[in-house]
Motif scaffolding. Structure first.
Motif, PDB file in Angstrom:
ATOM      1  N   GLU A   3      35.218 -15.486 -42.193  1.00  0.00           N
ATOM      2  CA  GLU A   3      35.926 -14.350 -41.625  1.00  0.00           C
ATOM      3  C   GLU A   3      35.216 -13.885 -40.372  1.00  0.00           C
ATOM      4  O   GLU A   3      34.003 -14.017 -40.228  1.00  0.00           O
ATOM      5  N   ASP A   4      35.995 -13.341 -39.473  1.00  0.00           N
ATOM      6  CA  ASP A   4      35.455 -12.771 -38.254  1.00  0.00           C
ATOM      7  C   ASP A   4      34.597 -11.561 -38.635  1.00  0.00           C
ATOM      8  O   ASP A   4      35.049 -10.694 -39.380  1.00  0.00           O
ATOM      9  N   PRO A   5      33.347 -11.508 -38.153  1.00  0.00           N
ATOM     10  CA  PRO A   5      32.481 -10.394 -38.545  1.00  0.00           C
ATOM     11  C   PRO A   5      33.050  -9.035 -38.134  1.00  0.00           C
ATOM     12  O   PRO A   5      32.775  -8.028 -38.780  1.00  0.00           O
ATOM     13  N   GLY A   6      33.852  -8.979 -37.101  1.00  0.00           N
ATOM     14  CA  GLY A   6      34.430  -7.706 -36.654  1.00  0.00           C
ATOM     15  C   GLY A   6      35.645  -7.285 -37.449  1.00  0.00           C
ATOM     16  O   GLY A   6      36.108  -6.154 -37.315  1.00  0.00           O
ATOM     17  N   SER A   7      36.184  -8.169 -38.295  1.00  0.00           N
ATOM     18  CA  SER A   7      37.413  -7.830 -39.021  1.00  0.00           C
ATOM     19  C   SER A   7      37.191  -6.696 -40.015  1.00  0.00           C
ATOM     20  O   SER A   7      38.096  -5.897 -40.250  1.00  0.00           O
ATOM     21  N   ASP A   8      36.005  -6.596 -40.606  1.00  0.00           N
ATOM     22  CA  ASP A   8      35.724  -5.486 -41.513  1.00  0.00           C
ATOM     23  C   ASP A   8      35.716  -4.160 -40.755  1.00  0.00           C
ATOM     24  O   ASP A   8      36.195  -3.140 -41.260  1.00  0.00           O
TER      25      ASP A   8
END
Length: 128
Positions: A3-8
């Motif tokens: 997952e993209d780390p910025g998605s959270d």
């Protein structure tokens, strides 16, 4: 797949935004978006964007949202939305009933025919 780390962070920001809004606010925003969509699909801004079927769908959806807002929204807001809905419905009907205009040459009287005299217009004081 990672997952993209910025998605959270994005999800957290969206959740924070949604928590600040009441369902009534979301419905009101949806109503405005549907009204704008219907107007655009009726060709208001650009006739090339007209699509009667999509306009009808947006108008019908707007009517449903207005109904949902009835117990929740202030009277002024509901009156404005109902007015917009009525105008969009009228524009929809008019967009499908635009009759073709006859050519100007056919509507003009022939030169050898004398113009018809119009009867005087009746007015209460007898003035014309």
């Amino acid at each position: 797949m990672a997952e993209d780390p910025g998605s959270d962070d994005i999800r957290a920001a969206l959740a924070a935004q949604l928590l600040q809004l009441r369902p009534r606010d979301l419905l009101a925003q949806t109503a405005v978006m549907l009204a704008n969509q219907a107007a655009l699909r009726l060709g208001v801004g650009n006739p090339e964007q007209a699509d009667r079927e999509q306009a009808r769908e947006a108008i019908d959806a707007l009517a449903g949202v207005v109904e949902l807002l009835e117990p929740l929204a202030p009277a002024e807001e509901l009156d404005a939305l109902r007015g917009d809905l009525a105008q969009l419905r009228m524009a929809y009907v008019q967009s499908g009933a635009a009759p073709a205009q006859p050519p100007a040459a056919e509507s003009e009287p022939a030169d050898d025919d004398p113009p018809e005299e119009r009867p005087p217009i009746w007015t209460p004081g007898g003035e014309v």
